[in-house]
Design a protein around this motif. Structure first.
Motif, mmCIF file in Angstrom:
data_model
loop_
_atom_site.group_PDB
_atom_site.id
_atom_site.type_symbol
_atom_site.label_atom_id
_atom_site.label_comp_id
_atom_site.label_asym_id
_atom_site.label_seq_id
_atom_site.Cartn_x
_atom_site.Cartn_y
_atom_site.Cartn_z
ATOM 1 N N ALA A 183 -3.909 6.526 1.885
ATOM 2 C CA ALA A 183 -3.035 6.179 3.007
ATOM 3 C C ALA A 183 -1.565 6.370 2.635
ATOM 4 N N ILE A 184 -0.842 7.155 3.430
ATOM 5 C CA ILE A 184 0.572 7.420 3.158
ATOM 6 C C ILE A 184 1.408 6.158 3.293
ATOM 7 N N ILE A 185 0.923 5.180 4.051
ATOM 8 C CA ILE A 185 1.695 3.957 4.252
ATOM 9 C C ILE A 185 1.900 3.197 2.938
ATOM 10 N N SER A 186 1.064 3.482 1.948
ATOM 11 C CA SER A 186 1.241 2.859 0.628
ATOM 12 C C SER A 186 1.898 3.827 -0.353
ATOM 13 N N LEU A 187 2.648 4.799 0.183
ATOM 14 C CA LEU A 187 3.320 5.817 -0.630
ATOM 15 C C LEU A 187 4.152 5.181 -1.738
ATOM 16 N N GLY A 188 3.967 5.666 -2.957
ATOM 17 C CA GLY A 188 4.712 5.155 -4.102
ATOM 18 C C GLY A 188 3.985 4.078 -4.881
ATOM 19 N N ASP A 228 -3.148 -2.119 7.909
ATOM 20 C CA ASP A 228 -2.500 -0.827 8.166
ATOM 21 C C ASP A 228 -3.166 0.284 7.368
ATOM 22 N N ILE A 229 -3.487 -0.023 6.109
ATOM 23 C CA ILE A 229 -4.170 0.973 5.268
ATOM 24 C C ILE A 229 -5.543 1.295 5.835
ATOM 25 N N ALA A 230 -6.266 0.259 6.254
ATOM 26 C CA ALA A 230 -7.599 0.467 6.826
ATOM 27 C C ALA A 230 -7.528 1.299 8.106
ATOM 28 N N GLU A 231 -6.481 1.054 8.923
ATOM 29 C CA GLU A 231 -6.317 1.820 10.161
ATOM 30 C C GLU A 231 -6.074 3.296 9.862
ATOM 31 N N GLU A 232 -5.214 3.569 8.864
ATOM 32 C CA GLU A 232 -4.935 4.958 8.493
ATOM 33 C C GLU A 232 -6.174 5.622 7.882
ATOM 34 N N ASP A 233 -6.865 4.906 7.011
ATOM 35 C CA ASP A 233 -8.088 5.443 6.421
ATOM 36 C C ASP A 233 -9.095 5.816 7.511
#
Length: 477
Positions: free
Chosen positions: A51-56, A258-263
Motif C-alpha cells: 500500500a502506497i499510503i504507508s510509503l517510507g 486505509d491499508i486494507a482498503e488500498e490492498d
C-alpha cells in the motif's frame, strides 16, 4: 557592407526552437538519467506490491534474504535517485534555456507548455496506472524554477549555488534549532520521565490492540463527556494517559483500515474499481506536492542549473577534481550516515521515542543528499575513464527515453501485481522483486537502443514534444 532592406528583413526566417539533434545532446545527462531510472525502479517496485499510503515505512514482516534486500535498498537507494533525477532535470532546463538564447527564441511560453503537458501526463499516470507518480511534482517545481530564472536578481553562478544550498538546509536548520531547545530544556531526569511515559503508553496500546479496546474507548468517551459538561474540569494524569492511549489506538486502526482498503482495491479483478480508488487517492497525494516541490525539488533544480552554467557537467572532463571530491565526500560521509540513520530508525526504541525517530529521520534526510552527490561524482569520474565509458554508455538510450521507460515501469508492474492483471499483489517478496527489476532494465536497455536506431524519440517523448511545439514531430530518422 551589404545593406538589407526592410522588405528583405521581413522574409528572413526567425530561428526555430527545435528538439536537440543526437550529436548536440549531452551524453553524460542521458547516462545519468538512465542510471537514475534504475534506482527509481529499485525503490518503486515495492510500492506496486504494498500500500502506497504507508510509503517510507519499513516492512517489519521481512526475514532472511528478503529483509537483507529491503534493508540495502532503503539504505543505499531510497530517496537518492529521485534526487539525482531532479538534479538532471535542472541540468536539462539550463541546456534548453541556453539553447533558446542561442537561437534567439522566447523560452518562457514554450517551457510553460512543456510543464503543463508533463503535469497532465503525470496526473493521468496517477489516475490510470499508479498513484505514486512524481512527474506532476516535477512539473510544478519546473514552473517555480522558470519563475526564479525570470526574476532572479543576479547572473553570478556562485549566488545560485549559495541559494540552493541554503534552501536545502532550511529543514535541517529548523530541526537542529528545535533539537537544541529540547537539549537545553530537558535534563536526564526529564528524559527518563518522558521515555517511561512513552514506553507505558506504547505497551498499553500494544496490549489493547492484541485484546479488546472497547473498555478503554468507553473510558475515553466518558472522559470526553465529562469534559464537555464542565469546561474547567482538570484532567488527572491517569485520564490524560487513557485519552492518549485511546487516540493512538484510533490512529493505528485508521491507518490499518486505509491499508486494507488500498490492498483490497488492487487485489480485486476490476480495473475500474482500482482506478476509482486511485482517483480518490489523488487528493491525498496532491497535498504533499507543494511541500515536495518547494522544499526539495526546486533547490535541487537550481543546483542542476548551476552545474550547467558553470560548464561543470557539459565539460566534465575539465572538472575531474571537482567530481572526484564530490565522490569522496559524498560516499565517505554519506554511507556511514545512511547506515547509522537506518539502524536508528529501524530500532524498536525509535518506534516508541519521538526524539529517537526524529534524530534518525534527520540523519537519513542529510545522508540522502550526500549519497546522491557521491553517486553523481562517482559516475562522472568513471565517464572520464575510457574503460568505463562503454559500460555506462549502454544506459544512454534508456536515458533518452526516460519518460517512456518510466511509464512502462508502471505498465509492466501493474500488469504483474494488480488483481485485474497478473494478480501477484502481496505475493512476490523483496528478493524475487530484484529479478523482475533486472529483467526490466536489461529489456529496456536493448529496446531503447533498437528504437533509437530507427526513430528520433521514444513514443512518449514524441507526444510530449509534439504537444509542446504545437506541431507533429518527425519520428523516423
Amino acid at each position: 557592407m551589404m545593406q538589407v532592406s526592410q522588405e528583405d528583413e521581413s522574409v528572413i526566417p526567425t530561428p526555430q526552437l527545435q528538439p536537440l539533434d543526437k550529436h548536440k545532446r549531452v551524453d553524460a545527462l542521458d547516462i545519468l538519467r538512465g542510471l537514475a531510472l534504475v534506482g527509481i525502479l529499485l525503490m518503486n517496485i515495492e510500492w506496486f506490491n504494498r500500500a502506497i499510503i504507508s510509503l517510507g515505512a519499513h516492512d517489519t514482516t521481512l526475514t532472511g534474504i528478503d529483509h537483507a534486500v529491503g534493508w540495502l535498498i532503503r539504505c543505499f537507494v531510497e530517496g537518492k535517485f529521485y534526487k539525482l533525477f531532479a538534479l538532471i532535470f535542472g541540468m536539462g532546463f539550463a541546456v534548453m534555456l541556453l539553447r533558446a538564447k542561442e537561437v534567439g527564441r522566447p523560452f518562457g511560453a514554450w517551457f510553460i507548455r512543456r510543464m503543463v503537458v508533463l503535469l497532465i501526463i503525470g496526473l493521468a499516470h496517477m489516475i490510470f496506472l499508479w498513484g505514486g507518480d512524481i512527474l506532476h511534482q516535477y512539473a510544478i517545481a519546473g514552473l517555480i524554477l522558470l519563475a526564479w530564472v525570470t526574476y532572479k536578481k543576479t547572473e553570478d553562478p556562485k549566488a545560485y549555488l549559495k541559494l540552493a544550498l541554503m534552501w536545502l538546509m532550511i529543514p535541517i536548520f529548523l530541526v537542529s534549532f528545535l533539537g537544541s531547545i529540547l537539549g537545553m530544556v530537558f535534563n536526564e531526569s526529564k528524559y527518563q520521565e518522558i521515555w517511561q511515559n512513552e514506553l507505558d503508553i506504547y505497551t498499553a496500546v500494544e496490549q489493547q490492540l492484541l485484546t479488546n479496546t472497547d473498555v478503554i474507548l468507553e473510558k475515553n468517551d466518558a472522559i470526553d463527556s465529562e469534559e464537555s459538561s464542565a469546561e474547567e474540569t482538570i484532567l488527572t494524569d491517569e485520564e490524560v494517559r487513557e485519552i492518549t492511549i485511546a487516540e493512538t489506538i484510533d490512529q493505528r486502526k485508521a491507518l490499518q483500515a486505509d491499508i486494507a482498503e488500498e490492498d483490497t482495491a488492487f487485489m480485486q479483478n476490476s480495473y475500474w474499481q482500482a482506478t476509482e480508488y486511485r482517483l480518490g487517492f489523488l487528493g491525498f497525494m496532491l497535498m504533499f506536492t507543494p511541500i515536495m516541490s518547494l522544499v526539495v525539488l526546486v533547490p535541487i533544480f537550481i543546483l542542476g542549473f548551476w552545474l550547467v552554467v558553470t560548464e561543470k557537467i557539459t565539460k566534465h572532463q575539465e572538472h575531474h577534481k571537482f567530481f572526484s571530491l564530490l565522490a569522496k565526500v559524498g560516499l565517505c560521509v554519506g554511507i556511514p550516515l545512511n547506515v547509522a540513520s537506518i539502524l536508528i530508525i529501524q530500532h524498536p526504541a525509535a518506534g516508541i521515542s519521538v526524539v529517537l525517530q526524529g534524530v534518525g529521520q534527520t540523519l537519513f534526510y542529510i545522508g540522502q543528499y550526500l549519497l546522491s552527490a557521491g553517486y553523481l561524482g562517482l559516475v562522472i569520474c568513471a565517464l572520464n575513464k575510457q574503460k568505463w565509458q562503454k559500460l555506462f554508455s549502454a544506459f544512454s538510450p534508456m536515458g533518452q527515453m526516460a519518460l517512456t521507460n518510466y511509464l512502462m515501469h508502471s505498465v509492466i508492474l501493474t500488469s504483474i501485481f494488480y488483481g485485474y492483471a497478473g494478480g501477484q499483489y502481496g505475493e512476490i517478496s523483496r528478493a524475487p522483486q530484484m529479478l523482475i527489476v533486472l529483467a526490466i532494465i536489461v529489456a529496456q536497455i536493448f529496446l531503447s537502443k533498437w528504437w533509437l536506431n530507427r526513430y528520433r524519440f521514444g513514443p512518449m517523448e514524441w507526444l510530449w514534444r509534439s504537444l509542446t511545439y504545437k506541431k507533429m514531430q518527425t519520428m523516423k530518422l
